[in-house]
Structure formats: structure tokens, C-alpha cells
Design an enzyme around this catalytic site. Sequence first.
Site, PDB file in Angstrom:
ATOM      1  CE  LYS A 150      17.493  22.282  -2.789  1.00 24.88           C
ATOM      2  NZ  LYS A 150      17.592  23.277  -1.673  1.00 24.88           N
TER       3      LYS A 150
ATOM      4  CD1 TRP B 156       9.131  13.842   0.605  1.00 24.15           C
ATOM      5  CD2 TRP B 156       9.928  14.456  -1.379  1.00 24.15           C
ATOM      6  NE1 TRP B 156      10.418  14.264   0.789  1.00 24.15           N
ATOM      7  CE2 TRP B 156      10.943  14.643  -0.404  1.00 24.15           C
ATOM      8  CE3 TRP B 156      10.209  14.772  -2.692  1.00 24.15           C
ATOM      9  CZ2 TRP B 156      12.200  15.149  -0.718  1.00 24.15           C
ATOM     10  CZ3 TRP B 156      11.470  15.280  -3.002  1.00 24.15           C
ATOM     11  CH2 TRP B 156      12.445  15.450  -2.038  1.00 24.15           C
TER      12      TRP B 156
ATOM     13  CB  CYS C 222       2.360  12.949  -1.705  1.00 29.94           C
ATOM     14  SG  CYS C 222       3.470  11.845  -0.824  1.00 29.94           S
TER      15      CYS C 222
ATOM     16  CG  ASN D   7       0.399  14.607   1.542  1.00 27.62           C
ATOM     17  OD1 ASN D   7       1.535  14.269   1.871  1.00 27.62           O
ATOM     18  ND2 ASN D   7       0.003  15.854   1.503  1.00 27.62           N
ATOM     19  N   GLY D   8       1.129  11.969   3.766  1.00 28.80           N
ATOM     20  CA  GLY D   8       1.344  12.103   5.211  1.00 28.80           C
ATOM     21  C   GLY D   8       2.102  10.902   5.763  1.00 28.80           C
TER      22      GLY D   8
ATOM     23  CD  GLU E 167      22.080  28.382   6.362  1.00 34.56           C
ATOM     24  OE1 GLU E 167      23.186  27.922   6.048  1.00 34.56           O
ATOM     25  OE2 GLU E 167      21.097  28.364   5.611  1.00 34.56           O
TER      26      GLU E 167
ATOM     27  CG  HIS F 228      41.003  36.774  19.148  1.00 31.79           C
ATOM     28  ND1 HIS F 228      42.033  36.845  20.052  1.00 31.79           N
ATOM     29  CD2 HIS F 228      39.926  36.322  19.843  1.00 31.79           C
ATOM     30  CE1 HIS F 228      41.625  36.443  21.237  1.00 31.79           C
ATOM     31  NE2 HIS F 228      40.349  36.109  21.142  1.00 31.79           N
TER      32      HIS F 228
ATOM     33  NE  ARG G 224       1.315  18.752  -2.066  1.00 36.43           N
ATOM     34  CZ  ARG G 224       1.107  19.424  -0.930  1.00 36.43           C
ATOM     35  NH1 ARG G 224       1.117  20.746  -0.941  1.00 36.43           N
ATOM     36  NH2 ARG G 224       0.905  18.805   0.203  1.00 36.43           N
TER      37      ARG G 224
ATOM     38  CE  LYS H 269      19.750  29.502   2.888  1.00 37.95           C
ATOM     39  NZ  LYS H 269      20.945  28.789   2.998  1.00 37.95           N
TER      40      LYS H 269
ATOM     41  CD  GLU I  54      22.716  29.750  -0.635  1.00 44.46           C
ATOM     42  OE1 GLU I  54      23.093  28.971  -1.521  1.00 44.46           O
ATOM     43  OE2 GLU I  54      22.256  29.343   0.436  1.00 44.46           O
TER      44      GLU I  54
HETATM   45  C1  AGP Z   1      22.511  25.917   0.846  1.00 50.25           C
HETATM   46  O1  AGP Z   1      21.633  27.046   0.771  1.00 50.25           O
HETATM   47  C2  AGP Z   1      23.222  25.675  -0.452  1.00 50.25           C
HETATM   48  N1  AGP Z   1      22.280  25.470  -1.504  1.00 50.25           N
HETATM   49  C3  AGP Z   1      24.307  24.614  -0.355  1.00 50.25           C
HETATM   50  O2  AGP Z   1      25.249  25.072   0.588  1.00 50.25           O
HETATM   51  C4  AGP Z   1      23.851  23.203   0.098  1.00 50.25           C
HETATM   52  O3  AGP Z   1      23.465  23.234   1.460  1.00 50.25           O
HETATM   53  C5  AGP Z   1      25.052  22.243  -0.041  1.00 50.25           C
HETATM   54  O4  AGP Z   1      25.413  22.203  -1.414  1.00 50.25           O
HETATM   55  C6  AGP Z   1      24.749  20.830   0.447  1.00 50.25           C
HETATM   56  O5  AGP Z   1      23.712  20.279  -0.328  1.00 50.25           O
HETATM   57  P1  AGP Z   1      23.048  18.891   0.202  1.00 50.25           P
HETATM   58  O6  AGP Z   1      22.435  19.209   1.534  1.00 50.25           O
HETATM   59  O7  AGP Z   1      22.039  18.523  -0.837  1.00 50.25           O
HETATM   60  O8  AGP Z   1      24.150  17.885   0.325  1.00 50.25           O
END
Ligand code: AGP
Length: 620
Positions: A615, A79, A2, A105-106, A489, A512, A31, A493, A496
Site C-alpha cells: 500500500k 482518522w 472515524c 466523526n466528521g 490510470e 505515431h 475506519r 488499475k 495491478e
Molecule cells: C495505485 O493504485 C498504486 N497503489 C500506487 O501507484 C500508488 O498510487 C503509489 O505508490 C503512490 O502512493 P502514495 O499516493 O501513497 O504516495
Amino acid sequence: MCGIVGYAGAPDLDASALDVILDGLRRMEYRGYDSAGVALLTPEGLVARKRSGKLARLLQSLHDDPLPRSNTGIGHTRWATHGAPTDANAHPHLAAAGRIALVHNGIIENFAALRAQLRDEAGIEFVSETDTEVAAHLLAQAHAACGDLSRAMQDVARRLEGAFTLLAVHADVPDTVVGARRNSPLVVGLGEGANFLGSDVAAFIGHTRRAVELGQDQVVTITPSTVTITDFHGNTAPGREYAVDWDAAAAEKGGFPNFMAKEINEQPRAVADTLRGRTDGEGHLTLDELRIDESVLRGINKIVVVACGTAAYAGMVAKYAIEHWCRIPVEVELAHEFRYRDPVVDSRTLVVAISQSGETMDTIMAVRHAREQGSRVIAICNTRGSTIPRESDAALYTHAGPEIAVASTKAFLAQITACYLLGLYLAQLRGNKYHDEIAAILADLRTMPGAIQKVLEGLEQVRTMARWMADTRSVLFLGRHVGFPVAMEGALKLKELAYIHAEGFAAGELKHGPIALIEPGQPVFVIVPSPRGKDSLHNKVVSSIQEINARGARTIVIAEDGDDEVLPFASEVIRIPQVPTLMAPLVSVVPLQVFACELATAKGLDVDQPRNLAKSVTVE
Ligand code: AGP
């Protein structure tokens, strides 16, 4: 996580405490933005206003119904960790018939016992579900006993366990704000005729760059002209003054160039906070957000994880641990595929929906389908009050704090941590693991924030390499066992953030087909399992490195300290600390995050808001 602000200004200063506090809350809204509130000391006594929702809702309320002018006060943007984001749960929390206001906060780990004691012994009737309100009533009791607000805060702080930054004001103590901190940030701002307190310098960067760093277990009392710092026993303690060399914009990012870098560096805290407060006094796991009957959990015969993107890779990592600990089959399904394949799920299936935002429509629809089939659903989520936990049978929250950058980093580590807690809880419930075995694994997990921090402190080699590779057009990622989801992963990264073709795959799959991709100079990251881990897996991955090295690949190897078997075949070796096999993803992913972030930065790209992305993907 927070945002909190405190201000004490000389009455003759032409400054409104409310304006200063709201300015600080605006800069710290990143935050947390579930709710916001302020409390002011005015000639009419202590007045407070708080609203759920974003700060704008509080601002509208203050515009429609202004508060009296004040020169002293506190503010909070939340938060949520304990209690949904409602007006009642918003901070500040009041006590002593409204004469005390407190923000926090915590996570106060022992709040339940303290709450029961206040209720049973003092007849306190609580109006919120929060741990914070407990601290407010404890402060009222302590102040009534000693008559000194600083001393009362010291007394309260000694009784609390966990992580907390507290700020409080009292109607009978004008021009004064008292704060305390343990395992949670608090910094002092030194002004002319005024002093400030905040979660970070963003709280007061608009008014002063002179700051005082506070140490662990300290109480600070500010007035317009004084700053007094003690330990929790009242002994005077020194504060280290320093000049803030950030501008206001940078301050919201904690001095980091972007939220992505900030959140990568918050990962030790995200894991520590997700672990915090999850065991009782005897060390037994107590996941109190889980509202599924234990008999039902004992009866499940399959777990299906539904998630997307990074969250799905967290589920893939968790599969190895939960199957190993609980001997229950775990399937990991991309949420958008799940309901269209007519999955075999029923009342004995536990569906685990992993989502940072809690609003991913693909995952929401998967949850709805699972429940229609009679399955129980547990949400592992970073956002209280969001749709997925609300539509699930139970929730296990990660405490990573708000993740602003579109590319997920700290949420990924927190999701793995929460999945491990769920797996251990099931193992405890179903008797697959003895208490001491679970305690040993929890003890290992508690060392992981330190291991992650060690990796974060040694990544200059990765940053340099990323800058050299800024023109790269294709990167491959190999991993095996828990390293396979890490490879996926790492590739995500890079895709994206740097808009580079990248592919992650299981190292065993190389021969394979994918090995046809290898040509001289092809960069390939290889996440190497511990030589101390699963039998022979290490040697098989070293063989894979040999195969691609023989074909001219540029092998960038992530290997644990002391693993020298990789040296003859590695173009670069990135070292990570020796950690238990199942916990390796918590450290091996970090260099890949930093590599992607740094390479995107070198390309001049916006790492916080990459093109074409959002996001939270709230459409199917
Ligand atoms: C991850 O870097 C991406 N922004 C995306 O794959 C994300 O993880 C995915 O859309 C799931 O989002 P969520 O965890 O909010 O459900």
C-alpha cells in the site's frame, strides 16, 4: 472518517461495556487508526482513557491500568482531520470538569467561530486542536442550561455546520448515551437488555443483527431498554428497523465483498468531504492548512508536481486545470525521476507533493531535494501526521478516510479535488479569477459527488463486460486532454488488479506508432471528451475511434450522455453524466476502476492485496 461506538446495557447483564466497545472498535479500526479512546460511566463517576496510535496501544494501557467495570460508555477510533494524531487530540473529549465525554466523526465547518466564542465569552481553555472539543464544551453549556442531555444535544446540533456524528455520556445521567447525526453515518443496534450505537453495523454486529437506520438531522437517546429518536427540535422521529444480513467480516467492509469495492463506492463522500469546510462565510477559499506566505505564492513562476503511480496521474489531471486557471506552467514529475535529472527548481518554484500515504520514499526524497534547492513544498496527502506533510512547508489534506485496498481509488478523486482547490486558491490569491468565477467553479465541484454517485448506480453493463473479458490478455486505453491521465490510470488499475498487460496513451499518439498494436478483437477503452468542451477535441477522438474500429478493434467508449456521434464506431458505449470539461476525470475513471475490480474478481484474484504490491512503497 472515524469509528465510533456507544453502548448502554442493563446493570444486571453479564456484559462489560468496555469489552463491547473495544470489540466494536476492533471491527471498525479500518475506519481510522490514528488514535483511540473510551469513556465509561462507572460507580466512581465518568472515567476515560485515550491513546494516540493504533488501538493496540490503548488496549495495552487498559491492560496495564484497568478501568472500573461499567455498563454504559462510548468509544472512538480516529482518522485525523483537525489536529495531529496525539493523545490530546484523541477522542473522547471531556467538558464540564470531566463530567461529560463526547466522540465525533466528521468535520464541523464552523468550529473556529464557536471556539472563539467559547474562549472569549465563557473563558474556556481548550486542551486540543480539534473541532470535537468545541462540541463537548457546547454540550456542557447546553446541559447546564436545560438539565436534559437529549435536549442539550438537540440544541448543540442545531448550532453546528458541516458533517458530524456525535455521541456523548454524562456522569449525572446513568445508563444513557445520546447521539446526533448530520451528513455522517450513525446506526442503532437493538439488543436484549442492551442497545448500541455505531458508525456502521460493524460496531455491534457481534451482539445483534437488529438495526435501526437514522435519518438526517436526528438525535437518538439509548438506555438499556429504550431507544428514543427526535429531530433537532425535539419532535419525535421514526427510525426504520431492519435486519443486518452481513456477517461480521463483511460488516467491516460495509457489506461490500472487499475494501476495493467499498472504497470505489465511497468516492462521492471522499470528494464531498475534501471540499467541505474550505470556504468562509463569504465563499472565499480558506485553505487554513496552507502555511506559506501569500506574497511567496504570488511570486511563484512555476509549479512542479512530484508523485508516483496513481498520485502522479492525479497531478497530470490537475495540470490542465491549474494552468488554465492560474496561467502558471505546471510540470508533473515522477518523483523517482525528479531528483536524478538535476531539475531546474528554485525559490520561485512551488513543488506540490501528492501522496495518499504520505510515506512513499520516492516522493519523500523528491521533497527533500526540492527544499534543498530553496523551493516551497505543499503536500496533498490523505494521512495526517505522515512524513511528507511533516517535511513540507504546508499541507492540504484530502478527507477520503483510510484507503485500505492497495489499489488507489477514492484517494485519486480526492487528490484531484484537493489539487483543484489549490489551483482555485492560487487563482484567487493572484487575481487570475474573479470571486464569482471561483464561486461558480466551486459550485460545479460540489455537484460532482452526485455525478459520481449516478455513475456508480449504472455500472452493471461494465461488470458484465468485465466478466466476459476475464480471459483478455491485453487492453489499451486512449484519452486526450484530461482524459489522457485517466487512460493511464485505467491501465494501471488493470495491471495491478488483474495482472493483465495494459497500456494507456494519448489518443493523438495513436498514429505515431501504437496503432500497429491494433488487430481484430483488440479491446480498446476510449475516454471521449465532451462535445461541448474544447474545440474540435471531441471530433479528433472520434476520428481515433474510427481508425481503430476500421482495423477491427473492440472499441469500448466512455462518452457523456447524449453524445451519439460515437455510436457508429463503438462496440460498447459506457455513459457518464455531462459535467464541466475539467471535472470529467472524476466520473470517467469510475467505470475503469469497476472494470478492473470486476475482472480481477472474475479471475479469482485478491483485489485488496494484489501480488507483489504494498500500500505504501517506503523504499526508493
Ligand atoms: C495505485 O493504485 C498504486 N497503489 C500506487 O501507484 C500508488 O498510487 C503509489 O505508490 C503512490 O502512493 P502514495 O499516493 O501513497 O504516495
